[in-house]
Design a protein around this motif. Structure first.
Motif, PDB file in Angstrom:
ATOM      1  N   UNK A  63      10.678   1.716   4.521  1.00 14.55           N
ATOM      2  CA  UNK A  63      11.840   1.164   5.314  1.00 14.55           C
ATOM      3  C   UNK A  63      11.608   0.543   7.344  1.00 14.55           C
ATOM      4  N   UNK A  64      11.021   1.112   7.614  1.00 13.03           N
ATOM      5  CA  UNK A  64      11.068   0.525   8.850  1.00 13.03           C
ATOM      6  C   UNK A  64       9.729  -0.600   9.040  1.00 13.03           C
ATOM      7  N   UNK A  65       8.814  -0.750   7.599  1.00 16.42           N
ATOM      8  CA  UNK A  65       8.761  -1.942   7.460  1.00 16.42           C
ATOM      9  C   UNK A  65       9.629  -2.845   7.329  1.00 16.42           C
ATOM     10  N   UNK A  66      10.076  -2.807   6.421  1.00 18.80           N
ATOM     11  CA  UNK A  66      10.855  -2.952   6.012  1.00 18.80           C
ATOM     12  C   UNK A  66      11.937  -4.264   6.779  1.00 18.80           C
ATOM     13  N   UNK A  67      13.169  -3.313   8.020  1.00 18.55           N
ATOM     14  CA  UNK A  67      13.634  -3.604   8.960  1.00 18.55           C
ATOM     15  C   UNK A  67      12.816  -4.676   9.432  1.00 18.55           C
ATOM     16  N   UNK A  68      11.282  -3.908  10.006  1.00 18.68           N
ATOM     17  CA  UNK A  68      10.322  -5.432  10.763  1.00 18.68           C
ATOM     18  C   UNK A  68       9.830  -6.675  10.253  1.00 18.68           C
ATOM     19  N   UNK A  69      10.282  -6.857   8.503  1.00 21.36           N
ATOM     20  CA  UNK A  69       9.189  -7.597   8.369  1.00 21.36           C
ATOM     21  C   UNK A  69      11.418  -8.229   8.060  1.00 21.36           C
ATOM     22  N   UNK A  70      12.021  -8.001   7.870  1.00 24.65           N
ATOM     23  CA  UNK A  70      13.482  -8.718   7.822  1.00 24.65           C
ATOM     24  C   UNK A  70      13.085  -9.462   8.968  1.00 24.65           C
ATOM     25  N   UNK A  71      13.364  -9.021  10.420  1.00 22.28           N
ATOM     26  CA  UNK A  71      13.047  -9.580  11.523  1.00 22.28           C
ATOM     27  C   UNK A  71      12.360 -11.324  12.191  1.00 22.28           C
ATOM     28  N   UNK A  72      10.932 -10.607  11.431  1.00 26.22           N
ATOM     29  CA  UNK A  72      10.391 -11.516  11.178  1.00 26.22           C
ATOM     30  C   UNK A  72      10.938 -12.989  10.429  1.00 26.22           C
TER      31      UNK A  72
ATOM     32  N   UNK B  43       1.085  -1.443  -0.059  1.00 24.95           N
ATOM     33  CA  UNK B  43       0.105   0.024  -0.090  1.00 24.95           C
ATOM     34  C   UNK B  43       0.485   0.990  -0.369  1.00 24.95           C
ATOM     35  N   UNK B  44       1.530   1.502   0.518  1.00 24.15           N
ATOM     36  CA  UNK B  44       2.810   2.444   1.041  1.00 24.15           C
ATOM     37  C   UNK B  44       3.502   2.288  -0.858  1.00 24.15           C
ATOM     38  N   UNK B  45       3.685   1.715  -1.530  1.00 22.34           N
ATOM     39  CA  UNK B  45       4.155   1.228  -2.307  1.00 22.34           C
ATOM     40  C   UNK B  45       3.545   2.442  -3.353  1.00 22.34           C
ATOM     41  N   UNK B  46       2.343   2.138  -3.315  1.00 22.71           N
ATOM     42  CA  UNK B  46       1.602   2.402  -4.313  1.00 22.71           C
ATOM     43  C   UNK B  46       1.276   4.383  -4.045  1.00 22.71           C
ATOM     44  N   UNK B  47       1.312   4.912  -2.692  1.00 17.40           N
ATOM     45  CA  UNK B  47       1.217   5.730  -2.133  1.00 17.40           C
ATOM     46  C   UNK B  47       2.458   6.424  -2.461  1.00 17.40           C
ATOM     47  N   UNK B  48       3.780   5.519  -1.882  1.00 18.10           N
ATOM     48  CA  UNK B  48       4.839   6.400  -2.833  1.00 18.10           C
ATOM     49  C   UNK B  48       5.197   6.687  -4.337  1.00 18.10           C
ATOM     50  N   UNK B  49       5.009   6.452  -4.734  1.00 22.57           N
ATOM     51  CA  UNK B  49       4.525   5.818  -6.852  1.00 22.57           C
ATOM     52  C   UNK B  49       3.558   7.282  -7.062  1.00 22.57           C
TER      53      UNK B  49
ATOM     54  N   UNK C 219       9.251  11.667   1.966  1.00 24.72           N
ATOM     55  CA  UNK C 219      10.161  11.219   2.341  1.00 24.72           C
ATOM     56  C   UNK C 219      10.125   9.995   3.543  1.00 24.72           C
ATOM     57  N   UNK C 220       8.770  10.844   3.655  1.00 32.58           N
ATOM     58  CA  UNK C 220       8.185  10.250   5.594  1.00 32.58           C
ATOM     59  C   UNK C 220       7.611   8.632   5.171  1.00 32.58           C
ATOM     60  N   UNK C 221       7.304   8.895   4.022  1.00 30.96           N
ATOM     61  CA  UNK C 221       6.601   7.495   2.838  1.00 30.96           C
ATOM     62  C   UNK C 221       8.236   6.295   3.172  1.00 30.96           C
ATOM     63  N   UNK C 222       8.723   6.985   2.338  1.00 29.05           N
ATOM     64  CA  UNK C 222      10.273   6.419   2.497  1.00 29.05           C
ATOM     65  C   UNK C 222      10.954   5.790   3.299  1.00 29.05           C
TER      66      UNK C 222
END
Length: 565
Positions: free
Chosen positions: A405-414, A201-207, A398-401
């Protein structure tokens, strides 16, 4: 955990009480000199009542298995009396519990009991889930798990690993085997699915924010605009006012500056209102007819768990979907109303400023002076609006990026935690195969292996039983199944997993008598319970004498059928 007793009551009078033993538990028919086969005395009823306690519909108790034809005397027995089934057991916490359920031909009319008192169904389910099946999550369900431990149909006895209904979705098996073999990351999989949906969803917003210009281009636009604004501000600062008009013009300059700032603020509010308006409209359009399966897939992808009580019919899914949409619309409307109030407040402020501006215009004696300074302020206002619009967009990007990044980091931990769980799963399957291979080798001379492979990326399982004699059928297939189920109990005892330590099998008459003896021997050494029904003819030989002496928990006959009717 351990099954202790099963009791059946008719109108509060005890009909039958069965005590379970550790190890082997036999249910047989009495030997008869007549031509009676012993097939219709109710040997399978105990397994079906246990299954009923574990939330089956109970229909198999009063219908024939092959054609689902009602058995009149049993149906009448249940319909015309108050029948109560009670199980006494030791839970995983080593405490003893009593759970019960009234036996009816309409499951929704059942009354549930815990320790002799009427209980809410949800509390009953929670107790059974935790203390018998060791399940603390919604999936896999009790009903799904129970089929592994109560094999009381021909299909379950012929299919070691794929014992659920033939229409069962692959993901149900995935959940089941991950649970059975100690994969504790099922919640992690749901969290990962939820994060994937948020990132998408956030990547869609970023686009959308980057169309038509990316942030690098937007940043390059700001410098020349700031330079242009500085030049305009210098022209205002250096403007040559006539002494007689200086006070009025300077007041006008101040008012026009405030009008410019308020206009930018008003523009931002209008942009937000337009966005909210489009979002509400889009959501309302989505609250319409959608394919039920598509909706189910949408919520599963989003990590939303549909309540087990929610029917998966098209209508129910649509109602659920539209309720979610309605809640979202309600929140957006609330935001919309707050922004609308702020818009009205700024609008009133602008109207007042424009009134002041008009009043000053009337006192200005030289229109050309007014026109000149007003034009400069208009140009500065436009430049400021452009800078503000670009800056706001850059902040959103910048906020969306940063959020992605924060969501991706959480995903990496999971994903890392899922990987650890997957390693434990592989180790558990390897340990299970030690027991499974040894038992199958002991029973038949063939070493069987259970191959369970979990793809954490696709979140899918692949599983099969591998041996040197592929696709065994009949008696040998049931021997494979016995080895699998007995090995599972040995495995969970070793790993100290909180899972059922009993198995119920029905009809092993086509297993070779020597293998039956071997299975009984191993079952009797088990730190668990192997409950099996069979015809007494199968164990007529003298070598079964000790088993008949020590392991029979229920012996039925034409004169003493299960319900005594």
């Amino acid at each position: 955990m351990q099954l202790l007793e099963l009791s059946i009551y008719k109108n509060k009078s005890l009909v039958r009480n069965i005590h379970f033993k550790k190890g082997l538990n036999l249910i047989i028919n009495s030997a008869s000199s007549s031509n009676k086969t012993g097939n219709s005395v109710g040997k399978s009823t105990l397994s079906r009542l246990l299954d009923y306690i574990f939330l089956s519909s109970g229909e198999d108790i009063y219908t024939e298995p092959e054609f689902s034809k009602v058995i009149p005397e049993v149906y009448s027995f249940i319909s015309n009396n108050i029948i109560y089934v009670e199980l006494y057991f030791k839970g995983h916490d080593q405490r003893n519990y009593k759970i019960g359920r009234t036996l009816t031909t309409s499951p929704k009319d059942s009354v549930f009991y815990v320790d002799g008192k009427i209980s809410e169904k949800i509390n009953y389910i929670t107790l059974v889930s935790k203390q018998i099946f060791g399940q603390t999550s919604e999936k896999p369900s009790i009903r799904t798990i129970a089929h592994k431990f109560i094999r009381n149909t021909h299909e379950k006895m012929q299919n070691t690993t794929r014992f659920l209904h033939n229409t069962t979705r692959p993901d149900v098996y995935d959940q089941l085997y991950l649970f059975l073999f100690g994969f504790t990351g099922l919640e992690l999989l749901r969290d990962k699915a939820s994060l994937n949906n948020q990132i998408k969803t956030k990547n869609k917003h970023l686009s959308a924010y980057r169309a038509p210009h990316r942030e690098s281009a937007l940043q390059k636009m700001i410098s020349p605009l700031k330079a242009e604004g500085a030049l305009l501000q210098n022209r205002i600062n250096d403007f040559d006012f006539k002494e007689s008009q200086e006070t009025d013009v300077k007041e006008l300059v101040d008012i026009q500056r405030r009008i410019s700032d308020s206009t930018i603020e008003y523009s931002n509010i209008k942009t937000r209102l337009n966005y909210l308006d489009r979002s509400i409209l889009k959501l309302r359009e989505n609250a319409s007819s959608v394919d039920g399966r598509e909706l189910s897939a949408i919520y599963e992808e989003a990590g939303v768990v549909l309540n087990g009580n929610l029917k998966r019919s098209y209508e129910d899914l649509l109602v659920f979907h539209n309720q979610v949409i309605s809640n979202k619309i309600h929140l957006l409307i609330s935001d919309y109303e707050e922004y609308r109030l702020e818009e009205n407040k700024i609008k009133r402020r602008l109207d007042k400023l424009h009134e002041l501006e008009s009043g000053i215009f009337k006192h200005i004696k030289e229109p050309d002076t007014l026109k000149s300074i007003g034009q400069i302020y208009n140009e500065l206002s436009i430049v400021k609006e452009q800078i503000a619009g670009i800056s706001t967009l850059l902040h959103k990007i910048e906020d969306t990026k940063a959020l992605i990044e924060s969501l991706e980091n959480k995903k990496k931990e999971i994903i890392l935690e899922i990987s650890r769980n997957t390693q434990i799963l592989d180790e558990n399957v390897e340990k299970f195969n030690e027991y499974f291979g040894a038992l199958s080798k002991y029973f038949y001379g063939d070493r069987y292996i259970f191959d369970l492979e979990f793809d954490s990326e696709k979140e899918k399982c692949r599983f099969e039983i591998v041996n040197l004699a592929p696709n065994p059928t009949g008696g040998k297939k049931k021997g494979e199944l016995s080895a699998f189920d007995l090995a599972y109990i040995e495995f969970i005892n070793f790993k100290k997993l909180k899972r059922p330590t009993f198995i119920v099998h029905d009809s092993i008459e086509d297993v070779d008598v020597n293998q039956v003896f071997d299975i009984f021997q191993k079952a009797n050494q088990l730190e668990g319970q192997y409950i099996v029904s069979l015809l007494s003819d199968k164990i007529a030989g003298s070598k079964f004498s000790n088993f008949k002496k020590d392991s029979i928990i229920l012996e039925l006959s034409e004169d003493d059928k299960f319900f005594k009717i």
